[in-house]
Design a protein around this motif. Structure first.
Motif, PDB file in Angstrom:
ATOM      1  N   LEU A 175       0.795  -1.214   0.000  1.00 53.76           N
ATOM      2  CA  LEU A 175       0.000   0.000   0.000  1.00 53.76           C
ATOM      3  C   LEU A 175       0.832   1.270   0.000  1.00 53.76           C
ATOM      4  O   LEU A 175       0.345   2.327  -0.414  1.00 53.76           O
ATOM      5  CB  LEU A 175      -0.922   0.011   1.231  1.00 53.76           C
ATOM      6  N   LEU A 176       2.062   1.180   0.482  1.00 53.24           N
ATOM      7  CA  LEU A 176       2.887   2.378   0.633  1.00 53.24           C
ATOM      8  C   LEU A 176       3.059   3.173  -0.664  1.00 53.24           C
ATOM      9  O   LEU A 176       2.903   4.404  -0.654  1.00 53.24           O
ATOM     10  CB  LEU A 176       4.254   1.986   1.210  1.00 53.24           C
ATOM     11  N   PRO A 177       3.355   2.533  -1.820  1.00 52.77           N
ATOM     12  CA  PRO A 177       3.519   3.330  -3.043  1.00 52.77           C
ATOM     13  C   PRO A 177       2.228   4.022  -3.492  1.00 52.77           C
ATOM     14  O   PRO A 177       2.269   5.058  -4.153  1.00 52.77           O
ATOM     15  CB  PRO A 177       3.973   2.297  -4.079  1.00 52.77           C
ATOM     16  N   ARG A 178       1.075   3.469  -3.126  1.00 51.91           N
ATOM     17  CA  ARG A 178      -0.186   4.027  -3.600  1.00 51.91           C
ATOM     18  C   ARG A 178      -0.786   5.048  -2.624  1.00 51.91           C
ATOM     19  O   ARG A 178      -1.338   6.062  -3.044  1.00 51.91           O
ATOM     20  CB  ARG A 178      -1.207   2.914  -3.807  1.00 51.91           C
ATOM     21  N   LEU A 179      -0.704   4.752  -1.331  1.00 54.80           N
ATOM     22  CA  LEU A 179      -1.387   5.583  -0.344  1.00 54.80           C
ATOM     23  C   LEU A 179      -0.480   6.578   0.360  1.00 54.80           C
ATOM     24  O   LEU A 179      -0.974   7.537   0.975  1.00 54.80           O
ATOM     25  CB  LEU A 179      -2.054   4.687   0.718  1.00 54.80           C
ATOM     26  N   GLY A 180       0.807   6.357   0.328  1.00 51.82           N
ATOM     27  CA  GLY A 180       1.701   7.212   1.097  1.00 51.82           C
ATOM     28  C   GLY A 180       1.844   6.703   2.526  1.00 51.82           C
ATOM     29  O   GLY A 180       1.105   5.814   2.980  1.00 51.82           O
ATOM     30  N   THR A 181       2.776   7.301   3.256  1.00 50.45           N
ATOM     31  CA  THR A 181       3.102   6.798   4.591  1.00 50.45           C
ATOM     32  C   THR A 181       1.944   6.942   5.574  1.00 50.45           C
ATOM     33  O   THR A 181       1.588   5.990   6.274  1.00 50.45           O
ATOM     34  CB  THR A 181       4.333   7.545   5.142  1.00 50.45           C
ATOM     35  N   TYR A 182       1.344   8.117   5.650  1.00 52.86           N
ATOM     36  CA  TYR A 182       0.320   8.387   6.661  1.00 52.86           C
ATOM     37  C   TYR A 182      -0.878   7.451   6.518  1.00 52.86           C
ATOM     38  O   TYR A 182      -1.293   6.789   7.471  1.00 52.86           O
ATOM     39  CB  TYR A 182      -0.122   9.842   6.568  1.00 52.86           C
ATOM     40  N   ARG A 183      -1.450   7.390   5.347  1.00 54.32           N
ATOM     41  CA  ARG A 183      -2.638   6.555   5.146  1.00 54.32           C
ATOM     42  C   ARG A 183      -2.315   5.065   5.221  1.00 54.32           C
ATOM     43  O   ARG A 183      -3.157   4.260   5.650  1.00 54.32           O
ATOM     44  CB  ARG A 183      -3.292   6.894   3.807  1.00 54.32           C
ATOM     45  N   THR A 184      -1.104   4.698   4.827  1.00 56.42           N
ATOM     46  CA  THR A 184      -0.707   3.296   4.948  1.00 56.42           C
ATOM     47  C   THR A 184      -0.620   2.876   6.407  1.00 56.42           C
ATOM     48  O   THR A 184      -1.087   1.795   6.794  1.00 56.42           O
ATOM     49  CB  THR A 184       0.647   3.063   4.255  1.00 56.42           C
ATOM     50  N   VAL A 185      -0.037   3.738   7.232  1.00 54.77           N
ATOM     51  CA  VAL A 185       0.049   3.436   8.667  1.00 54.77           C
ATOM     52  C   VAL A 185      -1.340   3.329   9.275  1.00 54.77           C
ATOM     53  O   VAL A 185      -1.630   2.407  10.053  1.00 54.77           O
ATOM     54  CB  VAL A 185       0.888   4.510   9.388  1.00 54.77           C
TER      55      VAL A 185
END
Length: 263
Positions: A175-185
């Protein structure tokens, strides 16, 4: 940075952390164990029948224990040290190997950062979550006939929490490449919490405290939590430092090699 290098450092970190944990267990935990044993012995002395009982077959039975009893001073010193050092060192080796697997696979995290994340996830899933559902109990608490079921329940919660943590980390990588750090966490932590909360609600509740004093029980569980947290915190801090130093040494070695090759 090879798995062997991180395994050796994990074992070393686990051993050193175990020494700190043993110190906490001796100074904070053992007095609570002694208090619980005193309560248990007082209750047994008040209800025990010291005379032999006659059974239906005409034989008599004494309450004496034919087994070999380990002295309390040995249990609280050598036995406690052996148990904590063995478990802590082995745990350090497992965390070291898991950290070796995580290097380079968790986004842009440096080896020391990924190692810190592995230690944190390991503590929460392997130790904290099952403790919150089935906290440790002193010797005087619990029915001996249900110890097998209670142990099984603990390991079920522990296993599900560890699997949920592994799944959360794997999902974070995707998910990290698609959502970014904040939303992935948010997504992965939320998913992990949902799994462990549902598991905790679905698992049976154990209530075998009886009339055991609440303040003594609280102090015992707090000491147990502090001892375990000390082990994991020491393991994480020491291993992160060792891995960070190893990474710096290898970085310098690579730079020197590249510089020499360019001359």
């Amino acid at each position: 940075m090879t798995p062997r290098q991180l395994l050796v450092r994990g074992l070393l970190a686990g051993f050193i952390a175990s020494l700190f944990s043993f110190g906490i267990a001796c100074t904070v935990g053992e007095p609570q164990v002694d208090a619980a044993i005193a309560i248990e012995e007082a209750g047994s002395a008040a209800t025990a029948d010291t005379a032999p009982h006659e059974h239906a077959d005409g034989h008599t039975h004494s309450h004496a224990d034919d087994g070999t009893e380990v002295p309390r001073d040995v249990q609280s010193t050598f036995g406690l040290a052996t148990g904590i050092l063995t478990v802590g060192t082995a745990l350090g080796g497992v965390v070291g190997l898991a950290s070796a697997f995580a290097v380079g696979r968790l986004g842009r995290l440096r080896p020391s950062q990924s190692t810190a994340l592995v230690a944190l996830v390991g503590y929460v899933s392997f130790s904290l979550v099952p403790f919150l559902k089935y906290p440790s109990t002193p010797p005087a608490v619990g029915n001996a006939d249900t110890i097998g079921d209670r142990t099984l329940h603990y390991f079920v919660v522990q296993g599900i929490a560890v699997l949920a943590a592994v799944a959360a980390v794997a999902a974070a990588r995707l998910l990290l490449p698609r959502l970014g750090t904040y939303r992935t966490v948010l997504a992965t932590v939320g998913g992990f919490l949902a799994v462990v909360v549902v598991t905790a609600l679905a698992m049976p509740t154990v209530n075998e405290l009886g009339s055991f004093p609440a303040d003594t029980l609280w102090q015992f569980r707090l000491a147990s939590l502090l001892t375990n947290a000390t082990l994991w915190a020491g393991l994480g801090i020491i291993l992160v430092g060792l891995v960070g130093r190893l990474h710096e040494q290898e970085t310098v070695r690579v730079v020197r090699r590249d510089l020499a090759a360019s001359l």
